[in-house]
Write an enzyme that holds these catalytic residues in place. Structure first.
Site, PDB file in Angstrom:
ATOM      1  N   THR A  31       0.828  -1.197   0.000  1.00 23.18           N
ATOM      2  CA  THR A  31       0.000   0.000   0.000  1.00 23.18           C
ATOM      3  C   THR A  31       0.868   1.254   0.000  1.00 23.18           C
ATOM      4  OG1 THR A  31      -0.163   0.311   2.416  1.00 23.18           O
ATOM      5  CG2 THR A  31      -1.683  -1.267   1.398  1.00 23.18           C
ATOM      6  N   ASN A  82       4.882   0.763   8.350  1.00 25.00           N
ATOM      7  CA  ASN A  82       6.110   1.392   7.894  1.00 25.00           C
ATOM      8  C   ASN A  82       5.923   2.849   7.485  1.00 25.00           C
ATOM      9  OD1 ASN A  82       8.936   1.359   6.553  1.00 25.00           O
ATOM     10  ND2 ASN A  82       7.567   1.879   4.853  1.00 25.00           N
ATOM     11  N   SER A 132      10.148   1.524  14.000  1.00 30.02           N
ATOM     12  CA  SER A 132      10.567   2.635  14.838  1.00 30.02           C
ATOM     13  C   SER A 132      11.893   3.151  14.286  1.00 30.02           C
ATOM     14  CB  SER A 132      10.674   2.194  16.301  1.00 30.02           C
ATOM     15  OG  SER A 132      11.088   3.250  17.135  1.00 30.02           O
ATOM     16  N   TYR A 146      10.304  14.287  15.922  1.00 38.26           N
ATOM     17  CA  TYR A 146      10.428  12.933  15.372  1.00 38.26           C
ATOM     18  C   TYR A 146      10.728  11.929  16.483  1.00 38.26           C
ATOM     19  CZ  TYR A 146      12.030   9.119  12.366  1.00 38.26           C
ATOM     20  OH  TYR A 146      12.188   7.899  11.747  1.00 38.26           O
ATOM     21  N   LYS A 150       8.437   8.595  17.489  1.00 43.12           N
ATOM     22  CA  LYS A 150       8.959   7.233  17.569  1.00 43.12           C
ATOM     23  C   LYS A 150       8.927   6.693  19.005  1.00 43.12           C
ATOM     24  CE  LYS A 150       9.621   6.420  13.253  1.00 43.12           C
ATOM     25  NZ  LYS A 150       8.693   5.487  12.581  1.00 43.12           N
ATOM     26  N   THR A 181      18.748   4.358   2.521  1.00 41.04           N
ATOM     27  CA  THR A 181      17.460   4.555   1.863  1.00 41.04           C
ATOM     28  C   THR A 181      17.353   6.037   1.523  1.00 41.04           C
ATOM     29  OG1 THR A 181      16.239   5.076   3.893  1.00 41.04           O
ATOM     30  CG2 THR A 181      16.517   2.734   3.337  1.00 41.04           C
TER      31      THR A 181
END
Length: 274
Positions: A31, A82, A132, A146, A150, A181
């Site tokens: 998704t 995710n 996380s 942030y 988390k 990434t």
């Protein structure tokens, strides 16, 4: 064969995990908010991978994805939360227009997707993988919003682990350090109100110099996540990479130091007497 429902598959760990699961023969419901961005990814896998649009902040959309998963595959046994992004900046620099949407995706989106999946998982068992970060272990200046998001993921996950154990549902908290990434690129938002007073704690230089240069190989991280999902003795917390382990060890040492330094006072004081 496992069946996976994965959010945030347009890039990063979500995309790599969807591909790796399908490549080993598993079935995947991939998704993304923009489903067109992932449709081509599914083509090589035929009916083993379907793609669906999912804005995780929309409870109705999350329920629709679960219904489709049941119609197509009879359900799923691994949910991977995710989807998410980061806001960097000092606490004073951030504005509600910047930090509230981030919490909506990273925290409340995870909650809504999980709640939609729980009736199915309680009946069939399975695994919830919550992405996380090392940022969920230790808070540092320049990334407080942030870190807070988390930290919330960690607390929610630990509570879920206790609630769902009687139903045979496991929870795995994945806490990656830096990996190559595009997280530091498209998944980072910088607070617009940049203040010179917080230059010392700014993450701007780190982002500019580290994007694409992180030490960690993301494919090796995905292999470890797959191994943990398959394992009977998977941990609740899974720090990934040397940096994440260093963060965890530093946090444990600092926490222990605080506890020990004030142990005698905080235990000897009789808090029950006025």
């Amino acid at each position: 064969m496992k069946t996976w429902l994965i959010t945030g598959c347009s890039s990063g760990f979500g995309k790599r995990l969807a591909l790796a699961a399908a490549q080993r023969g598993d079935r995947v419901i991939a998704t993304a908010r923009n489903v067109k961005a992932i449709e081509k990814m599914a083509e090589p896998f035929g009916d083993r991978m379907i793609t669906m649009p999912l804005d995780v902040t929309d409870p109705a959309a999350a329920k629709a994805v679960v219904v489709k998963a049941v119609e197509t595959f009879g359900g799923f046994d691994v949910l991977v939360n995710n989807a998410g992004y980061a806001l960097f900046g000092a606490i004073e620099e951030g504005t509600p227009e910047e930090y509230r949407p981030m919490f909506d995706v990273n925290v409340f989106g995870l909650i809504e997707t999980t709640r939609a999946a729980l009736p199915l998982l309680r009946r069939s068992g399975g695994t919830i993988v919550n992405m996380s970060s090392g940022a969920g272990i230790e808070g540092r200046g320049g990334g407080g919003y942030y870190h807070a998001a988390k930290f919330a993921v960690e607390g929610i996950s630990e509570a879920l682990a206790g609630e769902l154990k009687p139903f045979g549902v496991r929870v795995l908290i994945v806490e990656p350090g830096p990996f190559r990434t595009d997280f530091l690129g498209r998944s980072i938002m910088m607070a617009a109100n940049e203040m010179s007073e917080y230059a010392a704690s700014s993450r701007k230089h780190y982002r500019e110099t580290s994007n694409g240069n992180q030490a960690g190989d993301p494919d090796k991280a995905i292999a470890v996540i797959l191994q943990a999902v398959d394992a009977e003795d998977a941990p609740l917390h899974l720090p990934l990479g040397p940096a994440a382990h260093a963060i965890a060890e530093r946090k444990l040492a600092a926490f222990r130091s605080d506890i020990d330094a004030w142990r005698d006072i905080t235990i000897a004081t009789d808090f029950d007497q006025s």
